[in-house]
Design a protein around this motif. Structure first.
Motif, PDB file in Angstrom:
ATOM      1  N   PRO A  16       9.137  47.053 -17.005  1.00 35.28           N
ATOM      2  CA  PRO A  16       8.002  47.603 -17.763  1.00 35.28           C
ATOM      3  C   PRO A  16       8.118  47.258 -19.246  1.00 35.28           C
ATOM      4  N   MET A  17       7.004  46.892 -19.868  1.00 31.61           N
ATOM      5  CA  MET A  17       6.980  46.492 -21.275  1.00 31.61           C
ATOM      6  C   MET A  17       6.485  47.617 -22.189  1.00 31.61           C
ATOM      7  N   SER A  18       5.970  48.671 -21.623  1.00 28.42           N
ATOM      8  CA  SER A  18       5.465  49.767 -22.447  1.00 28.42           C
ATOM      9  C   SER A  18       5.621  51.066 -21.669  1.00 28.42           C
ATOM     10  N   LEU A  19       5.186  52.146 -22.282  1.00 27.58           N
ATOM     11  CA  LEU A  19       5.262  53.451 -21.625  1.00 27.58           C
ATOM     12  C   LEU A  19       4.121  53.609 -20.634  1.00 27.58           C
ATOM     13  N   SER A  20       4.423  54.231 -19.530  1.00 25.53           N
ATOM     14  CA  SER A  20       3.380  54.515 -18.549  1.00 25.53           C
ATOM     15  C   SER A  20       2.542  55.686 -19.057  1.00 25.53           C
ATOM     16  N   PRO A  21       1.349  55.879 -18.527  1.00 28.23           N
ATOM     17  CA  PRO A  21       0.539  57.026 -18.941  1.00 28.23           C
ATOM     18  C   PRO A  21       1.278  58.362 -18.749  1.00 28.23           C
ATOM     19  N   GLY A  22       2.049  58.466 -17.682  1.00 25.67           N
ATOM     20  CA  GLY A  22       2.821  59.699 -17.463  1.00 25.67           C
ATOM     21  C   GLY A  22       3.857  59.920 -18.543  1.00 25.67           C
ATOM     22  N   ASP A  23       4.553  58.840 -18.966  1.00 25.43           N
ATOM     23  CA  ASP A  23       5.536  58.951 -20.044  1.00 25.43           C
ATOM     24  C   ASP A  23       4.871  59.318 -21.360  1.00 25.43           C
ATOM     25  N   MET A  24       3.693  58.748 -21.609  1.00 26.00           N
ATOM     26  CA  MET A  24       2.995  59.059 -22.849  1.00 26.00           C
ATOM     27  C   MET A  24       2.547  60.523 -22.859  1.00 26.00           C
ATOM     28  N   ASP A  25       2.103  61.042 -21.731  1.00 26.76           N
ATOM     29  CA  ASP A  25       1.744  62.456 -21.659  1.00 26.76           C
ATOM     30  C   ASP A  25       2.949  63.338 -21.921  1.00 26.76           C
ATOM     31  N   PHE A  26       4.117  62.938 -21.409  1.00 28.18           N
ATOM     32  CA  PHE A  26       5.335  63.709 -21.642  1.00 28.18           C
ATOM     33  C   PHE A  26       5.667  63.744 -23.134  1.00 28.18           C
ATOM     34  N   LEU A  27       5.558  62.591 -23.813  1.00 29.91           N
ATOM     35  CA  LEU A  27       5.835  62.547 -25.252  1.00 29.91           C
ATOM     36  C   LEU A  27       4.851  63.408 -26.032  1.00 29.91           C
ATOM     37  N   ASN A  28       3.579  63.341 -25.652  1.00 34.05           N
ATOM     38  CA  ASN A  28       2.579  64.169 -26.328  1.00 34.05           C
ATOM     39  C   ASN A  28       2.858  65.653 -26.101  1.00 34.05           C
ATOM     40  N   ALA A  29       3.246  66.017 -24.894  1.00 35.01           N
ATOM     41  CA  ALA A  29       3.564  67.412 -24.607  1.00 35.01           C
ATOM     42  C   ALA A  29       4.811  67.845 -25.383  1.00 35.01           C
ATOM     43  N   LYS A  30       5.781  66.954 -25.478  1.00 34.61           N
ATOM     44  CA  LYS A  30       7.007  67.264 -26.231  1.00 34.61           C
ATOM     45  C   LYS A  30       6.690  67.474 -27.713  1.00 34.61           C
ATOM     46  N   HIS A  31       5.844  66.623 -28.277  1.00 35.44           N
ATOM     47  CA  HIS A  31       5.462  66.764 -29.680  1.00 35.44           C
ATOM     48  C   HIS A  31       4.646  68.036 -29.898  1.00 35.44           C
ATOM     49  N   ALA A  32       3.767  68.356 -28.957  1.00 33.09           N
ATOM     50  CA  ALA A  32       2.971  69.583 -29.084  1.00 33.09           C
ATOM     51  C   ALA A  32       3.877  70.814 -29.029  1.00 33.09           C
ATOM     52  N   ALA A  33       4.873  70.795 -28.141  1.00 30.78           N
ATOM     53  CA  ALA A  33       5.804  71.925 -28.053  1.00 30.78           C
ATOM     54  C   ALA A  33       6.615  72.059 -29.345  1.00 30.78           C
ATOM     55  N   ALA A  34       7.031  70.937 -29.908  1.00 35.38           N
ATOM     56  CA  ALA A  34       7.790  70.968 -31.163  1.00 35.38           C
ATOM     57  C   ALA A  34       6.937  71.543 -32.291  1.00 35.38           C
ATOM     58  N   ARG A  35       5.666  71.171 -32.331  1.00 36.81           N
ATOM     59  CA  ARG A  35       4.762  71.721 -33.351  1.00 36.81           C
ATOM     60  C   ARG A  35       4.619  73.238 -33.201  1.00 36.81           C
ATOM     61  N   GLU A  36       4.451  73.709 -31.970  1.00 39.66           N
ATOM     62  CA  GLU A  36       4.299  75.144 -31.723  1.00 39.66           C
ATOM     63  C   GLU A  36       5.549  75.917 -32.132  1.00 39.66           C
ATOM     64  N   ILE A  37       6.708  75.395 -31.801  1.00 40.12           N
ATOM     65  CA  ILE A  37       7.965  76.060 -32.163  1.00 40.12           C
ATOM     66  C   ILE A  37       8.123  76.089 -33.679  1.00 40.12           C
ATOM     67  N   ALA A  38       7.807  74.968 -34.324  1.00 36.52           N
ATOM     68  CA  ALA A  38       7.913  74.907 -35.787  1.00 36.52           C
ATOM     69  C   ALA A  38       6.994  75.930 -36.442  1.00 36.52           C
ATOM     70  N   LEU A  39       5.773  76.046 -35.957  1.00 37.57           N
ATOM     71  CA  LEU A  39       4.838  77.015 -36.530  1.00 37.57           C
ATOM     72  C   LEU A  39       5.325  78.444 -36.320  1.00 37.57           C
ATOM     73  N   ALA A  40       5.968  78.708 -35.191  1.00 30.02           N
ATOM     74  CA  ALA A  40       6.486  80.054 -34.933  1.00 30.02           C
ATOM     75  C   ALA A  40       7.576  80.436 -35.928  1.00 30.02           C
ATOM     76  N   PHE A  41       8.337  79.452 -36.398  1.00 30.83           N
ATOM     77  CA  PHE A  41       9.410  79.722 -37.351  1.00 30.83           C
ATOM     78  C   PHE A  41       9.006  79.459 -38.796  1.00 30.83           C
ATOM     79  N   GLY A  42       7.735  79.152 -39.045  1.00 34.16           N
ATOM     80  CA  GLY A  42       7.256  78.937 -40.403  1.00 34.16           C
ATOM     81  C   GLY A  42       7.595  77.587 -40.985  1.00 34.16           C
ATOM     82  N   VAL A  43       7.842  76.608 -40.124  1.00 32.00           N
ATOM     83  CA  VAL A  43       8.155  75.255 -40.584  1.00 32.00           C
ATOM     84  C   VAL A  43       6.905  74.395 -40.432  1.00 32.00           C
ATOM     85  N   PRO A  44       6.420  73.781 -41.513  1.00 33.80           N
ATOM     86  CA  PRO A  44       5.259  72.902 -41.372  1.00 33.80           C
ATOM     87  C   PRO A  44       5.571  71.754 -40.418  1.00 33.80           C
TER      88      PRO A  44
END
Length: 149
Positions: A18-46
């Motif tokens: 494979p030369m790039s990320l599959s759609p499933g892998d990209m969804d996982f990365l987006n979900a991981k980034h969204a979770a990181a944003r939510e956790i950061a906001l809960a602790f007051g980190v921009p």
């Protein structure tokens, strides 16, 4: 289903890489980034301080860093200092006061420089009033006015 997205024919010892990320892998990365944003906001980190790709520009980073110090770190440090002051004051006396030294925080230096600029250009303030506005105590003979030069 394991051959989905692969070329139909691979002959002569060729294999699929494979030369790039599959759609499933990209969804996982987006979900991981969204979770990181939510956790950061809960602790007051921009969220832009998390270095998630596409979230920050240099000017936004500086402002987010300043907001992080002003709205998250300093209030927490103030509560800790207050609790330590109450705990230690019976031993060291009622004059004890612990506080964060905001002058030493590099992220807040632009705010401090702007304050110094405004205070130094205020001809209606006495020397002691300027000292008080910048966090210093009065000096003897400081109740005089000096026009800006």
């Amino acid at each position: 289903m394991s051959n989905a997205g692969r070329p139909l024919v691979l002959e002569g010892g060729l294999d699929w890489k494979p030369m790039s990320l599959s759609p499933g892998d990209m969804d996982f990365l987006n979900a991981k980034h969204a979770a990181a944003r939510e956790i950061a906001l809960a602790f007051g980190v921009p969220p832009m301080l998390l270095a998630i790709p596409g979230d920050n520009t240099y000017s936004n980073y500086q402002e987010a860093n300043r907001v992080f110090w002003r709205q998250s770190v300093l209030p927490l440090a103030g509560r800790i200092a207050c609790a330590l002051t109450h705990w230690l004051s019976p031993v060291f006396g009622d004059a004890l006061m612990l506080a964060a030294d905001t002058d030493r925080i590099e992220a807040l230096s632009p705010d401090r420089a702007a304050l110094w600029e405004r205070v130094s250009k205020a001809p209606f303030l006495s020397v002691n009033e300027k000292r008080l506005a910048t966090g210093y105590g009065p000096v003897e003979g400081g109740d005089v006015f000096h026009p800006p030069q």
